[in-house]
Structures are given as structure tokens and as C-alpha cells.
Design an enzyme around this catalytic site. Structure first.
Site, PDB file in Angstrom:
ATOM      1  N   LYS A 131       0.821  -1.222   0.000  1.00  0.00           N
ATOM      2  CA  LYS A 131       0.000   0.000   0.000  1.00  0.00           C
ATOM      3  C   LYS A 131       0.856   1.275   0.000  1.00  0.00           C
ATOM      4  O   LYS A 131       0.475   2.274  -0.588  1.00  0.00           O
ATOM      5  CB  LYS A 131      -1.018   0.008   1.135  1.00  0.00           C
ATOM      6  CG  LYS A 131      -0.428   0.135   2.516  1.00  0.00           C
ATOM      7  CD  LYS A 131      -1.505   0.028   3.585  1.00  0.00           C
ATOM      8  CE  LYS A 131      -0.901  -0.132   4.955  1.00  0.00           C
ATOM      9  NZ  LYS A 131      -0.053   0.965   5.446  1.00  0.00           N
ATOM     10  N   ARG A 161      11.365  -7.413   3.158  1.00  0.00           N
ATOM     11  CA  ARG A 161      11.614  -6.001   3.477  1.00  0.00           C
ATOM     12  C   ARG A 161      12.508  -5.889   4.706  1.00  0.00           C
ATOM     13  O   ARG A 161      13.367  -5.019   4.787  1.00  0.00           O
ATOM     14  CB  ARG A 161      10.278  -5.290   3.725  1.00  0.00           C
ATOM     15  CG  ARG A 161      10.436  -3.792   3.916  1.00  0.00           C
ATOM     16  CD  ARG A 161       9.098  -3.105   4.011  1.00  0.00           C
ATOM     17  NE  ARG A 161       8.492  -3.273   5.318  1.00  0.00           N
ATOM     18  CZ  ARG A 161       7.284  -2.839   5.634  1.00  0.00           C
ATOM     19  NH1 ARG A 161       6.535  -2.251   4.716  1.00  0.00           N
ATOM     20  NH2 ARG A 161       6.798  -3.003   6.836  1.00  0.00           N
ATOM     21  N   ARG A 205       1.376  -7.176  14.158  1.00  0.00           N
ATOM     22  CA  ARG A 205       0.768  -6.150  13.310  1.00  0.00           C
ATOM     23  C   ARG A 205      -0.291  -6.746  12.394  1.00  0.00           C
ATOM     24  O   ARG A 205      -1.337  -6.141  12.149  1.00  0.00           O
ATOM     25  CB  ARG A 205       1.842  -5.416  12.506  1.00  0.00           C
ATOM     26  CG  ARG A 205       2.386  -4.222  13.266  1.00  0.00           C
ATOM     27  CD  ARG A 205       3.818  -3.889  12.928  1.00  0.00           C
ATOM     28  NE  ARG A 205       4.013  -3.589  11.535  1.00  0.00           N
ATOM     29  CZ  ARG A 205       5.095  -3.971  10.843  1.00  0.00           C
ATOM     30  NH1 ARG A 205       6.030  -4.695  11.417  1.00  0.00           N
ATOM     31  NH2 ARG A 205       5.225  -3.645   9.598  1.00  0.00           N
ATOM     32  N   ARG A 247      -7.017   3.466  11.365  1.00  0.00           N
ATOM     33  CA  ARG A 247      -6.616   2.075  11.526  1.00  0.00           C
ATOM     34  C   ARG A 247      -7.567   1.306  12.441  1.00  0.00           C
ATOM     35  O   ARG A 247      -7.382   0.117  12.641  1.00  0.00           O
ATOM     36  CB  ARG A 247      -5.229   2.055  12.146  1.00  0.00           C
ATOM     37  CG  ARG A 247      -4.231   1.160  11.431  1.00  0.00           C
ATOM     38  CD  ARG A 247      -2.890   1.383  12.103  1.00  0.00           C
ATOM     39  NE  ARG A 247      -1.828   0.553  11.667  1.00  0.00           N
ATOM     40  CZ  ARG A 247      -0.923   0.908  10.761  1.00  0.00           C
ATOM     41  NH1 ARG A 247      -1.041   2.042  10.108  1.00  0.00           N
ATOM     42  NH2 ARG A 247       0.079   0.105  10.493  1.00  0.00           N
ATOM     43  N   ARG A 251      14.005  -2.515   8.927  1.00  0.00           N
ATOM     44  CA  ARG A 251      13.108  -1.741   9.787  1.00  0.00           C
ATOM     45  C   ARG A 251      13.024  -2.410  11.145  1.00  0.00           C
ATOM     46  O   ARG A 251      12.854  -3.624  11.241  1.00  0.00           O
ATOM     47  CB  ARG A 251      11.720  -1.677   9.143  1.00  0.00           C
ATOM     48  CG  ARG A 251      11.359  -0.300   8.645  1.00  0.00           C
ATOM     49  CD  ARG A 251      10.042  -0.316   7.931  1.00  0.00           C
ATOM     50  NE  ARG A 251       8.909  -0.509   8.824  1.00  0.00           N
ATOM     51  CZ  ARG A 251       7.671  -0.241   8.471  1.00  0.00           C
ATOM     52  NH1 ARG A 251       7.414   0.241   7.271  1.00  0.00           N
ATOM     53  NH2 ARG A 251       6.680  -0.443   9.301  1.00  0.00           N
TER      54      ARG A 251
HETATM   55  P1  AMP Z   1       2.898   1.560   9.002  1.00  0.00           P
HETATM   56  O1  AMP Z   1       4.079   2.183   8.372  1.00  0.00           O
HETATM   57  O2  AMP Z   1       1.590   2.090   8.490  1.00  0.00           O
HETATM   58  O3  AMP Z   1       2.946   0.060   8.964  1.00  0.00           O
HETATM   59  O4  AMP Z   1       2.931   1.973  10.558  1.00  0.00           O
HETATM   60  C1  AMP Z   1       4.022   1.625  11.383  1.00  0.00           C
HETATM   61  C2  AMP Z   1       3.619   1.718  12.851  1.00  0.00           C
HETATM   62  O5  AMP Z   1       3.248   3.077  13.164  1.00  0.00           O
HETATM   63  C3  AMP Z   1       2.435   0.881  13.265  1.00  0.00           C
HETATM   64  O6  AMP Z   1       2.782  -0.475  13.556  1.00  0.00           O
HETATM   65  C4  AMP Z   1       1.965   1.633  14.513  1.00  0.00           C
HETATM   66  O7  AMP Z   1       2.820   1.368  15.611  1.00  0.00           O
HETATM   67  C5  AMP Z   1       2.172   3.086  14.108  1.00  0.00           C
HETATM   68  N1  AMP Z   1       0.984   3.628  13.428  1.00  0.00           N
HETATM   69  C6  AMP Z   1       0.895   4.001  12.116  1.00  0.00           C
HETATM   70  N2  AMP Z   1      -0.325   4.463  11.817  1.00  0.00           N
HETATM   71  C7  AMP Z   1      -1.042   4.382  12.972  1.00  0.00           C
HETATM   72  C8  AMP Z   1      -2.384   4.690  13.317  1.00  0.00           C
HETATM   73  N3  AMP Z   1      -3.264   5.169  12.399  1.00  0.00           N
HETATM   74  N4  AMP Z   1      -2.780   4.497  14.592  1.00  0.00           N
HETATM   75  C9  AMP Z   1      -1.919   4.024  15.517  1.00  0.00           C
HETATM   76  N5  AMP Z   1      -0.656   3.683  15.269  1.00  0.00           N
HETATM   77  C10 AMP Z   1      -0.196   3.853  13.998  1.00  0.00           C
END
Ligand code: AMP
Length: 199
Positions: free
Chosen positions: A17, A131, A148, A92, A137
Site C-alpha cells: 500500500k 523487506r 501487526r 486504523r 526496519r
Molecule cells: P505503518 O508504516 O503504516 O505500517 O505503521 C508503522 C507503525 O506506526 C504501526 O505499527 C503503529 O505502531 C504506528 N501507526 C501508524 N499508523 C497508525 C495509526 N493510524 N494508529 C496508531 N498507530 C499507527
């Protein structure tokens, strides 16, 4: 003459995404608002916000809703988002949907479309492991990845139903080449007339 597009891209971690979001946003000339990127940038720069969320991201947990929504509200209030934006990673869960709804309503706006990238769990896991090797990461450990994906299934999937009831979800097959998937998304958005309304 300007076209507007207010979009959300949703999919499990490892669905691509982030990559597809950037491509779609470029097409429409709108900014990507990725909460994950915002958190990671703050961690890297050592800001107060970064310090607050480091452990949460490393564990694969969610940052508190109020804090996350406030950050998104501030970002969407910037000039470059006045004609549209592509949200990646937010909302989310259902509480965040309500918070986003309230904010958009204040501005007399609503989402035009929700792009749902459909990728089987096994494929997502495989991509995330790759990744982890390529990008290193810190939240791409096996444990955090599994956590996750569980959060996605239990907390994020329900938001899709909310948007489905509003009739704005485009379910896109997320398996294929990058170009094929971008093409599928463009076709779906064009069919919806997104970005074609003139202001
Ligand atoms: P992502 O890059 O979207 O996978 O986000 C990485 C991490 O950031 C997630 O595992 C959460 O710890 C935090 N995070 C990102 N977006 C949100 C959100 N909308 N609400 C809460 N935590 C978030």
C-alpha cells in the site's frame, strides 16, 4: 480548474500500500499522508513525539488514537492538502474513523474512495520478511510482524465494513506487478469519477 481526490489506501502490512499510495498520489498531484512515515521521521529526528512512540512502534502496537488523529488533523490542515490527499495507515480502527469523520465534516469534506489492496496473509508475510532483510526496519521482527497482522485483522478490517456501507470501497487484487496493480487502481478510481470533478 482543479480536480480533487480524497483517498484512503488500506491493506495488510506487506500489501504494497505504501508503494501504490505514492504512485496514485502522484497521478492526482496530491500529498500522501502516511502516519507510519510521520512517526518514523519523528523517531529518526529524536523529537518528543518520536521518543513517545519508539517503543510502541517497535512492539507493533498502535499509537493512542487521540495523539494519532491530532497529528493527521494538523497535517491535513496544511495548504497542500486543501484539494485532496491520500491517507496511508490512518484510520486504523473504528475510533479513528469517527475522529476522521468529525474532522472532515467540519471542513465539509468526505472521502471519495477507499482502495482496499487484497493480498493473502502468506504473501504479506513473505514480502515483510524480504523487506526486513532489505530495509532493516526495527519493527520488522517476526514477532512484531505477526502482531501487526493480527491487529490488522481484528482492528483495521472492521473499518472496511464501515466504508463498504458508504459504497466507497474499491477492492483491488494486490498480487501482480507494480504496474498491473497501479493500473487496476486507476481503472477503479476512473470508473468512480474520482479526480474528474472540477472545482
Ligand atoms: P505503518 O508504516 O503504516 O505500517 O505503521 C508503522 C507503525 O506506526 C504501526 O505499527 C503503529 O505502531 C504506528 N501507526 C501508524 N499508523 C497508525 C495509526 N493510524 N494508529 C496508531 N498507530 C499507527
Amino acid at each position: 480548474m482543479t480536480a480533487s481526490a480524497r483517498l484512503l489506501i488500506v491493506g495488510p502490512q506487506g500489501s504494497g500500500k505504501g508503494t501504490q499510495g505514492v504512485r496514485v498520489a502522484e497521478t492526482f498531484g496530491i500529498p500522501v499522508v502516511s502516519t507510519g512515515d510521520i512517526f518514523r521521521a519523528n523517531i529518526k529526528q529524536g523529537t518528543d513525539l518520536g521518543k513517545k512512540v519508539t517503543a510502541i512502534l517497535d512492539a507493533g502496537d498502535l499509537v493512542p488514537d487521540e495523539l494519532t488523529s491530532e497529528i493527521v488533523r494538523d497535517r491535513l490542515a496544511q495548504d497542500d492538502a486543501s484539494n485532496g490527499f491520500l491517507l496511508d495507515g490512518y484510520p486504523r480502527n473504528t475510533a479513528q474513523v469517527a475522529q476522521l469523520d468529525a474532522f472532515l465534516e467540519e471542513r465539509g469534506e468526505s472521502l471519495d474512495a477507499v482502495i482496499l489492496l487484497d493480498v493473502p496473509r502468506e504473501e504479506s508475510l513473505e514480502r515483510l520478511r524480504l523487506r526486513a532483510i532489505e530495509q532493516g526496519r526495527s519493527d520488522d521482527t517476526d514477532e512484531a510482524i505477526a502482531h501487526r497482522l493480527d491487529i490488522y485483522e481484528h482492528e483495521t478490517s472492521p473499518i472496511i465494513e464501515i466504508y463498504q456501507e458508504r459504497g466507497i470501497v474499491d477492492r483491488i487484487d494486490g498480487v501482480g506487478s507494480l504496474d498491473e496493480i497501479t493500473e487496476r487502481i486507476s481503472t477503479a478510481l476512473n470508473a468512480r469519477g474520482v479526480g474528474q470533478q472540477l472545482v
